[in-house]
Design an enzyme around this catalytic site. Structure first.
Site, mmCIF file in Angstrom:
data_model
loop_
_atom_site.group_PDB
_atom_site.id
_atom_site.type_symbol
_atom_site.label_atom_id
_atom_site.label_comp_id
_atom_site.label_asym_id
_atom_site.label_seq_id
_atom_site.Cartn_x
_atom_site.Cartn_y
_atom_site.Cartn_z
ATOM 1 N NE ARG A 70 36.624 15.888 23.859
ATOM 2 C CZ ARG A 70 36.015 16.463 24.870
ATOM 3 N NH1 ARG A 70 35.696 15.745 25.929
ATOM 4 N NH2 ARG A 70 35.756 17.747 24.859
ATOM 5 C CG ASP A 126 29.604 15.958 29.375
ATOM 6 O OD1 ASP A 126 29.932 14.871 29.882
ATOM 7 O OD2 ASP A 126 29.753 16.213 28.164
ATOM 8 N NE ARG A 156 37.195 12.930 32.690
ATOM 9 C CZ ARG A 156 37.579 12.299 31.592
ATOM 10 N NH1 ARG A 156 38.819 11.918 31.453
ATOM 11 N NH2 ARG A 156 36.715 12.046 30.649
ATOM 12 C CB SER A 210 36.134 15.410 29.625
ATOM 13 O OG SER A 210 35.952 14.397 28.666
ATOM 14 C CG ASP A 260 25.140 10.459 30.735
ATOM 15 O OD1 ASP A 260 25.878 10.535 31.741
ATOM 16 O OD2 ASP A 260 25.059 11.385 29.901
ATOM 17 C CG HIS A 261 29.360 9.997 32.021
ATOM 18 N ND1 HIS A 261 28.392 10.679 31.329
ATOM 19 C CD2 HIS A 261 30.543 10.563 31.656
ATOM 20 C CE1 HIS A 261 28.954 11.612 30.590
ATOM 21 N NE2 HIS A 261 30.264 11.551 30.758
#
Length: 780
Positions: free
Chosen positions: A474, A192, A671, A669, A127-128
């Protein structure tokens, strides 16, 4: 040498690993599958019940819902030390979910572990990596072409190691989880930060880094600091223009971006029943913006209805049977209590530049004029993992339909992102998508798109001051379009739609009038739409790839010359000495999110290549020495240059370095690259006033030292030209501060104390060089 299978068995025993088939034999009262895609993996309510009873007897007090689900998944409920906010819990999550940007590094780490199969049901969701440019179908085709190498790697790695694979176009990970995998009482971890979305279906769903996911996929008990519990009591009922999004926008304004750190936010009270299941998911999703571990709602008839509509009536029936374990006990204690009367709640819009700057929609225009923010709206964007449900699209379409009936279209540009292929197909069938197109909208691909910076925006130039409104979660500086002058505001989809039609922040749909094409004034009525489609959902195209039963012949290729993928080399082991004469790479001023540490947008294409993506290290952070981003002094040459270049220079010359940060360092995130990159380029410690939870754990997993000033004022004692020595690592122990000697250029020194939150296991990670290194040591 012992056979490989025997080595794996020994490793699993050494690590306390759960065998893959265990879940399928525990639930004796009723055998109901976790999902249609894993018919032999059953929901374990009997084990949840057993563990809850053990813990309740030990603690001798009522339990919150959060405690029931978390403690119900303890590896050793009879002996686990339990103290909110202090002890570390060893947990057995039910499943793992990974989005394609983070899945690359997670799967590369799992490959490095040497294990043959994942130990719990796991999925990958594409999806990213789909950039919003022209529209859904064209953007999807382009993404498949550009990212073919990455998609092939994820598909073949999933097939090889037993991981389900959702192809590009399937939809956003959190919507797919809600539709197929979340259920009341589940403990799910996802790579995520918005994994908490699943709390809308009564689960404890927690965002983690890829290394945590690897632990769970390897069958190792997962460690989490025992969370505190913040209760949010809802009374009254939502009505009119007020939406579920306004609940979390209000909570964000109350608690701020770090107010939920170390806690689970648990919603309860009579007002809960006025919120749809997907509305509850919206609230839980954006709980990530207050730093919460996760958020959760108690099981109720709205969840039962959603489960049934998404083909899971058997799960709803089983949840009904175990209902007492899926709601809080009467008289349970919350560490903090917030009360919100939904009857009094007004539509909110938060921003710009931070998701906790809350304004009522009725006041934001006046505030914008006073602050000098642009009031003209350039783009309105609805969708994202936060607000892309059938109900969200229906309410937006209801607003758009009114405007169309008076001959109006959007004055602002307008984009729509369906949350999943199922949502896309259903809103096409039911006419919502066409209404949104007719009012001027462009329907984008079922993906994250502009929410995470995947937006090829053409209507402005970088540096041009402008305003956008979104239904996203965000709005950090530059997050959506890489333009630091874009003032992004977050609100509900229906308010976004109304504001896009009006074209200005000064419009309040509750009180203000629009002028129709015929010159007559009219007022938009509050939107009304079905919570769920009256007919069944249209599933759309089949986009799921089952892992094969026999994967022995499956190959996973990573080219040594690839610019997108790179097999991992183990990080160096700690040398047993104190860290002496650390150079300060950068002293960060103010907010430093994971977007600042490891930017997204165009950098997403390098998420599987550690060395290439390390070229974005801290390029968004503001250097306190000169007030600039991506400009730091090289202590050797005395020249200013980009942060990654300076870090590479230090690494080449054997100079170990440290970062100094401000409050809530690493918010945003999940991340993992924000922790991998500094480790890869020679960083040894990050010293801040405070950390965001996920980032702090990610740093520990990679063998870095996330440390905090015992006295936050000591931040001011350190200057970018100083050198630091961290002492006490030979006696490194939980709860024992470390000393830091600050060496100033004039020859003077001073010593400060640094706190940490390491437990014994995490200290072993540091000594081994990383959590993955430690896993390999146990394997040997």
């Amino acid at each position: 040498m012992a056979p490989y299978s025997l080595l794996v068995t020994r490793l699993q025993k050494a690590l306390g690993v759960r065998q893959y088939h265990v879940a399928s034999v525990l639930c004796q009262r009723a055998k109901v599958a976790m999902s249609h895609f894993e018919p032999n993996e059953y929901i374990r309510y009997d084990l949840l019940e057993k563990n809850i009873n053990i813990v309740r007897k030990r603690l001798n007090r009522p339990l919150t819902l959060s405690e029931k689900i978390v403690y119900g998944h303890l590896d050793d409920p009879a002996n686990q030390e339990i103290e909110r906010g202090k002890t570390y819990l060893r947990l057995r999550p039910d499943r793992v979910a990974m989005q394609d940007a983070t899945a690359q590094m997670a799967m590369l780490q799992f490959i490095s572990s040497g294990l043959p199969k994942v130990a719990v049901p796991s999925t990958i969701h594409c999806d990213h990596l789909i950039e919003a440019q022209l529209g859904g179908e064209k953007d999807l085709r382009r993404a498949k072409d550009i990212n073919q190498e990455v998609y092939n790697f994820l598909a073949t790695a999933g097939a090889k190691y037993g991981v389900g694979f959702w192809r590009p176009g399937s939809g956003i990970i959190h919507q797919i989880i809600l539709e197929n995998y979340a259920y009341p009482g589940v403990l799910l971890i996802g790579t995520d930060s918005h994994t908490p979305n699943g709390g809308g279906l009564g689960g404890i769903c927690i965002g983690v880094g890829g290394a945590d996911a690897v632990d769970v996929m390897a069958g190792i008990p997962w460690e989490l600091k025992c969370p505190k519990v913040i209760g949010v009591k809802l009374t009254g009922a939502l009505s009119g223009w007020t939406s579920p999004k306004d609940v979390i926008l209000k909570v964000a304004g109350i608690l701020t971006v770090k107010g939920g750190t170390g806690a689970i936010v648990e919603y309860h009270g009579p007002g809960v029943d006025s919120i749809s299941c997907t509305g509850m998911a919206t609230i839980c999703n954006m709980g990530a913006e207050i730093g919460a571990t996760t958020s959760v709602f108690p099981y109720n008839h709205r969840m039962q209805k959603y489960l049934s509509k998404t083909g899971r009536a058997d799960i709803a029936k089983l949840a009904d049977e175990f209902r007492d374990h899926l709601v809080p006990d009467p008289g349970c204690h919350y560490d903090q209590l917030v009360e919100i009367n939904l009857n009094e709640l007004k539509p909110h819009i938060n921003g710009p530049f931070t998701p906790d700057l809350a304004h009522p929609v009725a006041e934001v225009g006046t505030v914008a004029e006073k602050e000098g923010w642009p009031v003209d709206i350039r783009v309105g964007l609805i969708g994202s993992c936060t607000n892309s449900s059938y109900e969200d699209m229906g309410r937006s379409a209801a607003v758009a339909k009114q405007a169309l009936s008076h001959g109006l279209k959007c004055k602002s540009q307008f984009t729509i992102t369906p949350g999943s292929e199922q949502i896309r197909a259903t809103i096409e069938r039911d006419g919502y998508a066409q209404i949104l197109r007719d009012v001027g909208g462009i329907v984008l691909a079922n993906a994250c798109g502009p929410c995470i910076g995947q937006w090829d925006r053409k209507d402005i130039k970088k540096g041009e001051k402008n305003t956008i409104v979104t239904s996203y979660n965000r709005n950090f500086t530059g997050r959506n379009d890489a333009n630091p002058e874009t003032h992004a505001f977050v609100t509900s989809p229906e308010i976004v739609t109304a504001l896009a039609i009006a074209g200005t922040l000064k419009f309040n749909p509750e009180t203000d009038f629009l002028t129709g094409k015929d010159g007559k004034k009219f007022k938009l009525e509050a939107p009304d739409a079905d919570e769920l489609p009256r007919a069944e959902f249209d599933p759309g195209q089949d986009t799921y790839q089952h892992p094969p039963k026999d994967s022995s012949g499956q190959r996973v290729d990573v080219s040594p010359t690839s610019q997108r993928l790179q097999l991992l080399e183990p990080f160096d082991k700690w040398d047993g000495k104190d860290l002496e004469d650390l150079q300060i790479l950068i002293k960060v001023k103010g907010k430093c999110t994971t977007d600042h540490i490891s930017a997204a947008g165009p950098w997403l294409k390098f998420r599987g290549h550690l060395d290439n993506i390390s070229n974005n290290l801290l390029i968004g952070a503001i250097n306190i020495e000169n007030g600039k981003a991506n400009s730091v002094r090289n202590a050797v040459t005395q020249e200013f240059g980009p942060v990654p270049d300076t870090a590479r220079y230090y690494k080449k010359h054997g100079i170990r370095w440290v970062v100094i940060g401000d409050e809530n360092y690493g918010e945003g995130s999940s991340r993992e690259h924000a922790a991998l990159e500094p480790r890869h380029l020679g960083g040894r410690a990050i010293i801040t006033k405070s950390f965001a939870r996920i980032h702090e754990t990610n740093l520990k997993k990679q063998g870095l030292l996330p440390l905090t000033f015992a006295d936050p004022a000591d931040y001011n004692k350190i200057h970018p030209v100083d050198k630091l020595t961290i002492q006490g690592l030979k006696d490194f122990a939980p709860g024992k501060p470390l000393k830091c000697v600050i060496k100033h250029p004039n020859g003077t020194q001073e010593t400060i104390l640094l706190n940490h939150t390491f437990n014994e296991t995490q200290i072993e990670w540091f000594r081994a060089g990383s959590a993955l290194n430690r896993m390999k040591e146990l394997q040997k």
